[in-house]
Design an enzyme around this catalytic site. Structure first.
Site, PDB file in Angstrom:
ATOM      1  N   HIS A 198      -9.105  61.128  27.137  1.00  8.41           N
ATOM      2  CA  HIS A 198      -8.993  59.682  27.341  1.00  8.41           C
ATOM      3  C   HIS A 198      -7.506  59.357  27.481  1.00  8.41           C
ATOM      4  CE1 HIS A 198     -12.831  59.807  24.730  1.00  8.41           C
ATOM      5  NE2 HIS A 198     -13.110  60.047  25.989  1.00  8.41           N
TER       6      HIS A 198
HETATM    7  C1  FAD Z   1     -15.338  66.080  29.928  1.00  8.67           C
HETATM    8  C2  FAD Z   1     -14.974  64.627  29.938  1.00  8.67           C
HETATM    9  C3  FAD Z   1     -15.820  63.710  29.331  1.00  8.67           C
HETATM   10  C4  FAD Z   1     -15.506  62.357  29.329  1.00  8.67           C
HETATM   11  N1  FAD Z   1     -16.370  61.484  28.722  1.00  8.67           N
HETATM   12  C5  FAD Z   1     -16.065  60.174  28.692  1.00  8.67           C
HETATM   13  C6  FAD Z   1     -16.943  59.236  28.072  1.00  8.67           C
HETATM   14  O1  FAD Z   1     -18.026  59.588  27.590  1.00  8.67           O
HETATM   15  N2  FAD Z   1     -16.575  57.929  28.050  1.00  8.67           N
HETATM   16  C7  FAD Z   1     -15.400  57.504  28.579  1.00  8.67           C
HETATM   17  O2  FAD Z   1     -15.107  56.310  28.497  1.00  8.67           O
HETATM   18  N3  FAD Z   1     -14.554  58.365  29.187  1.00  8.67           N
HETATM   19  C8  FAD Z   1     -14.861  59.689  29.251  1.00  8.67           C
HETATM   20  N4  FAD Z   1     -14.006  60.557  29.880  1.00  8.67           N
HETATM   21  C9  FAD Z   1     -12.783  60.016  30.519  1.00  8.67           C
HETATM   22  C10 FAD Z   1     -13.112  59.408  31.886  1.00  8.67           C
HETATM   23  O3  FAD Z   1     -13.583  60.404  32.743  1.00  8.67           O
HETATM   24  C11 FAD Z   1     -11.874  58.721  32.459  1.00  8.67           C
HETATM   25  O4  FAD Z   1     -11.447  57.723  31.565  1.00  8.67           O
HETATM   26  C12 FAD Z   1     -12.153  58.074  33.810  1.00  8.67           C
HETATM   27  O5  FAD Z   1     -12.555  59.011  34.746  1.00  8.67           O
HETATM   28  C13 FAD Z   1     -10.942  57.310  34.303  1.00  8.67           C
HETATM   29  O6  FAD Z   1     -11.238  56.766  35.552  1.00  8.67           O
HETATM   30  P1  FAD Z   1     -10.111  56.610  36.662  1.00  8.67           P
HETATM   31  O7  FAD Z   1     -10.795  56.071  37.850  1.00  8.67           O
HETATM   32  O8  FAD Z   1      -8.981  55.856  36.106  1.00  8.67           O
HETATM   33  O9  FAD Z   1      -9.553  58.089  36.892  1.00  8.67           O
HETATM   34  P2  FAD Z   1     -10.273  59.332  37.581  1.00  8.67           P
HETATM   35  O10 FAD Z   1     -11.708  59.309  37.338  1.00  8.67           O
HETATM   36  O11 FAD Z   1      -9.512  60.518  37.148  1.00  8.67           O
HETATM   37  O12 FAD Z   1     -10.040  59.067  39.127  1.00  8.67           O
HETATM   38  C14 FAD Z   1      -8.748  59.048  39.683  1.00  8.67           C
HETATM   39  C15 FAD Z   1      -8.852  59.442  41.148  1.00  8.67           C
HETATM   40  O13 FAD Z   1      -7.554  59.380  41.735  1.00  8.67           O
HETATM   41  C16 FAD Z   1      -7.399  60.456  42.592  1.00  8.67           C
HETATM   42  N5  FAD Z   1      -5.991  60.794  42.800  1.00  8.67           N
HETATM   43  C17 FAD Z   1      -5.170  61.424  41.933  1.00  8.67           C
HETATM   44  N6  FAD Z   1      -3.967  61.623  42.495  1.00  8.67           N
HETATM   45  C18 FAD Z   1      -4.018  61.104  43.737  1.00  8.67           C
HETATM   46  C19 FAD Z   1      -3.094  61.014  44.807  1.00  8.67           C
HETATM   47  N7  FAD Z   1      -1.846  61.484  44.687  1.00  8.67           N
HETATM   48  N8  FAD Z   1      -3.488  60.450  45.982  1.00  8.67           N
HETATM   49  C20 FAD Z   1      -4.761  59.961  46.112  1.00  8.67           C
HETATM   50  N9  FAD Z   1      -5.673  60.022  45.111  1.00  8.67           N
HETATM   51  C21 FAD Z   1      -5.306  60.578  43.947  1.00  8.67           C
HETATM   52  C22 FAD Z   1      -8.140  61.568  41.898  1.00  8.67           C
HETATM   53  O14 FAD Z   1      -8.464  62.601  42.811  1.00  8.67           O
HETATM   54  C23 FAD Z   1      -9.341  60.863  41.327  1.00  8.67           C
HETATM   55  O15 FAD Z   1     -10.440  60.878  42.196  1.00  8.67           O
HETATM   56  C24 FAD Z   1     -14.302  61.912  29.921  1.00  8.67           C
HETATM   57  C25 FAD Z   1     -13.455  62.826  30.530  1.00  8.67           C
HETATM   58  C26 FAD Z   1     -13.780  64.177  30.553  1.00  8.67           C
HETATM   59  C27 FAD Z   1     -12.845  65.115  31.216  1.00  8.67           C
END
Ligand code: FAD
Ligand code: SF4
Lengths: 177, 544
Positions: free
Chosen positions: B468
């Site tokens: 997280h």
């Molecule tokens: C095993 C596991 C279990 C989890 N379980 C939970 C849970 O039960 N509850 C919970 O609240 N959270 C959980 N999490 C955390 C949750 O997955 C993240 O908080 C969430 O994915 C964040 O969303 P986001 O869209 O900010 O980031 P991400 O889902 O990481 O998405 C970011 C995106 O940006 C893209 N990106 C990165 N760099 C670039 C770039 N330079 N150019 C273009 N695109 C780019 C990436 O490819 C990605 O697709 C878990 C995480 C893991 C690893």
């Protein structure tokens, strides 16, 4: 735990005469002691001595009353493909257990205590049967999942992850109730 | 001359958070372009990859990184993408692919508790948020209705309107834990983005128990659902577009972003408003990478806070055998928690925590243990069944306070595209360690109430990480100490917004995604307010 006859090669009935010799093969590989550990295996057919020794050793290590023949072939082939010495090691360990009357419960301790080159072998075979995984580290390969024994021996209670347990909420009931 | 593209809103990163901001803005009529570093994935292939994987315990195994958009991998060996500067390792996990990291999340979708956003005023630790829980409440509600959140009212987080769905049916194992820990501990159903009935065109959970690394039936909401919803609303997604630079004009407004395609061809995208949503590690990396003569420390970094205040939720745990058959592994993986230790006057002295019970099948771990122990013969199967039926695990989910020394920086090492890798500087302070110590007494009490034997505490001083990633783009009212304001707008660039868990200025004790989504919806509203009627429609559309 109920035995599933259908997953055992013992249930494979054929009158082919070649089959009779395949069945005798395994008996010839066992000593009185190893035969006493796995009496059911005496009737198991084996295509050749190496594969027969693998079935016998697997039966001793795994400790079940039946082993699936097709699975044995798949695992044997995968283990032998990854290690040219595998067939010889299997025969050596089977002989060692037979000659020295080693109880499966003492086996790892004996091998470790003697720094035997065969010490890693039982774990490799157990990992193949119970996890469906052959080889280690970056070379590890998955050759079975639903049919790995760790799924089979709990199949009356659990489904392997990614397989639906049942209708929504069915998991609220007491297991095996 | 790089190829040109343009849109009203350019979103960097097609994870759950960026995609839900994109969806809302597209619904308001804006042209929205999402640039996503990773490829499109197919659910059925991920399921097959898991089943064929020799590393079933490693949830990253079905998600091999793309050469052009690497992500950290640790098993069977560290791929060296996230560099570790120490002193304590920070082995973050995330997925760079369309849909992002929630491909393999556990779908715990918690709200904070109201006091989480005021810990400086109330307890003299950390910082206060620049907004109140009450201000967050409607955005939580909107997020919960989009994701399809199932929950009960007894978890400590107040709400104005009911949950979209009743809690997911309680597994037998958790019922027994709840019954046996009462009244000493109140065990409650987790609040989850997992269907307890069909909702949003997705089916009810059928108990595959593989929520991590992949739900084969999409009973839990995934980032890919958010991306598809954004596309349905008119947003465009460019996969395999690795953004490597954000450009500003003479006035400090963002003018364009540049990305590489996998063949390293360069592309430039112009826009009116930019949303950085590439997660708590890649987003600060990109701001630091975009340093210019006008902004030598990176964009949005006049405070120096970009990448700093890195937080997560470390955990210690206890594994033991209960004195009755529980058979973990029937139903979803994350069903129940103890939530009563999330807040209290003790927060002045030590971290609060949630106690989390897993319902992950113990068969794999137990098999590995028995093989390691060298158990052979009939005893193996006997032990496997005995242990798999009784083994149970409880972990704490500990708050970490914001500390400027814990941070993401640019490594001197570069990835295959020539882009600097991220580097983590991390430590776990006494505030958190004291709570781990305190929670040991809870572990022991829980084990005693369950008739526990074979108690195995996680190794002293060892913390598991919960992925997280928070704090690295903290929001605050003071531009001198924070990166974005209460609406996610960077203090330094009028048309650059940040969405993601990184904007959370403190980590609290709950999985952070729902809060990040709620904040992102609020950011989208700030950029382009929804017309009343359209807002109501959006809510209806989220309902089954
Ligand atoms: C095993 C596991 C279990 C989890 N379980 C939970 C849970 O039960 N509850 C919970 O609240 N959270 C959980 N999490 C955390 C949750 O997955 C993240 O908080 C969430 O994915 C964040 O969303 P986001 O869209 O900010 O980031 P991400 O889902 O990481 O998405 C970011 C995106 O940006 C893209 N990106 C990165 N760099 C670039 C770039 N330079 N150019 C273009 N695109 C780019 C990436 O490819 C990605 O697709 C878990 C995480 C893991 C690893
Ligand atoms: S238990 Fe199965 S169906 Fe339910 S959310 Fe998890 S993986 Fe999906």
């Amino acid at each position: 735990m109920a035995l599933d006859e259908s997953d055992s090669v013992a249930a494979d009935r054929t009158d082919d005469p070649a089959d009779a010799s395949r069945r005798r093969l395994l008996a010839g590989l066992l000593t009185a002691y190893t035969a006493s550990l796995i009496p059911w295996a005496l009737a198991q057919p084996a295509p050749h001595a190496e594969r027969g020794a693998f079935t016998a050793l697997s039966a001793i290590l795994v400790g079940r009353q039946a082993l699936d023949g097709a699975q044995a072939t798949r695992l044997y082939d995968a283990l032998a493909a990854g290690n040219a010495r595998f067939p010889a090691e299997v025969q050596a360990l089977l002989s060692l257990i037979g000659e020295r009357h080693i109880d499966p419960r003492q086996l790892q301790g004996v091998l470790d205590g003697e720094h035997s080159p065969l010490a890693p072998l039982p774990r490799q075979i157990m990992s193949a049967w119970f996890l469906g995984v052959v080889g280690g580290g970056g070379d590890a390969r998955c050759v079975a999942y639903e049919t790995a024994l760790n799924a089979v021996v709990v199949a009356d209670v659990l489904k392997p992850p990614t397989y639906a347990y049942g209708a929504y909420g069915s998991w609220s009931a007491k297991p095996n109730a | 001359m790089p190829a040109q593209q343009s849109a009203d809103i350019v979103v960097i990163g097609a994870g759950i958070v960026g995609a839900l901001a994109a969806r809302r803005l597209a619904q308001q009529g804006a042209s929205v372009l999402m640039l996503e570093a990773g490829p499109r994935l197919e659910s059925a292939r991920i399921v097959a990859a898991f089943r064929n994987s020799p590393l079933k315990g490693n949830w990253m195994a079905p998600y091999p990184p793309s050469p052009w958009a690497p992500h950290p991998i640790y098993v069977p060996r560290d791929n060296g993408y996230l560099k570790q500067a120490g002193p304590y390792p920070y082995p973050a996990e995330y997925i760079r692919a369309v849909g992002g990291t929630t491909w393999h999340w556990a779908a715990q979708a918690w709200r904070l508790v109201p006091n989480d956003v005021r810990i400086k005023s109330l307890y003299g630790v950390g910082v206060d948020w620049p907004l109140s829980y009450e201000e967050l409440d409607p955005w939580y509600q909107e997020a919960e209705e989009i994701l399809g959140v199932a929950g009960a009212d007894n978890t400590g987080s107040p709400r104005q309107h009911p949950f979209p769905m009743a809690p997911v049916a309680e597994p037998w194992s958790m019922r027994r834990v709840r019954e046996r820990l009462a009244p000493t501990y109140a065990v409650v159903a987790n609040t989850v983005a997992r269907n307890s009935r069909s909702y949003g065109g997705r089916p009810a959970c059928v108990g595959n128990n593989s929520c991590q690394p992949i739900c084969p039936v999409n009973a839990q909401y995934l980032g890919i659902n958010a991306v598809e919803a954004a596309e349905a609303a008119g947003a465009k997604v460019v996969p395999n577009a690795v953004v490597y630079r954000i450009e500003h004009d003479a006035k400090g407004r963002i003018a364009a972003v540049r990305y590489y395609a996998p063949d390293k061809s360069e592309h430039r995208v112009t826009g009116t408003t930019f949303i950085l949503a590439a997660n708590g590690i890649e987003s600060p990396k990109l701001l630091l990478l975009s340093a210019s003569s006008k902004y030598p420390n990176g964009l949005a970094n006049s405070s120096g806070a970009v990448g700093r205040h890195l937080m997560d939720h470390p955990s210690t745990s206890l594994t033991f055998y209960a004195d009755e058959e529980l058979w973990l592994g029937r139903g979803p993986q994350s069903p129940s928690s103890i939530n009563t230790l999330r807040d209290g006057a003790f927060r002045a002295q030590h971290a609060p925590y949630r106690l989390d019970f897993t319902n992950i099948s113990q068969v794999l771990n137990v098999t590995n243990d028995l093989i390691k122990e060298g158990v052979y013969g009939a005893e193996f199967e006997k032990q496997l069944r005995w242990r798999a039926a009784r083994q149970i695990n409880v972990k704490n989910v500990l708050e970490v306070l914001p500390n400027p020394d814990n941070r993401i920086t640019l490594s001197t090492e570069k990835d295959a595209m020539g882009i600097p890798k991220p580097e983590a500087h991390y430590a776990i302070d006494d505030y958190t360690r004291r709570a781990a110590e305190v929670s040991k007494a809870d572990f022991a009490r829980i084990a005693a109430l369950m008739g526990g034997t074979g108690l195995r505490y996680s190794a002293e001083g060892q913390f598991a990480n919960n992925q997280h990633i928070t704090g690295t783009l903290s929001m605050g009212s003071d531009p001198a100490s924070s990166v974005v304001d209460a609406f996610g707008r960077t203090h330094d660039h009028e048309n650059l917004f940040v969405c993601g868990t990184g904007v959370m200025p403190t980590a609290a004790t709950m999985n952070s995604t729902l809060t990040a989504v709620a904040l992102a919806l609020r950011t989208a509203e700030h950029i382009l307010p929804a017309k009343q009627a359209a807002a109501a429609d959006g809510r209806e559309a989220g309902r089954a």
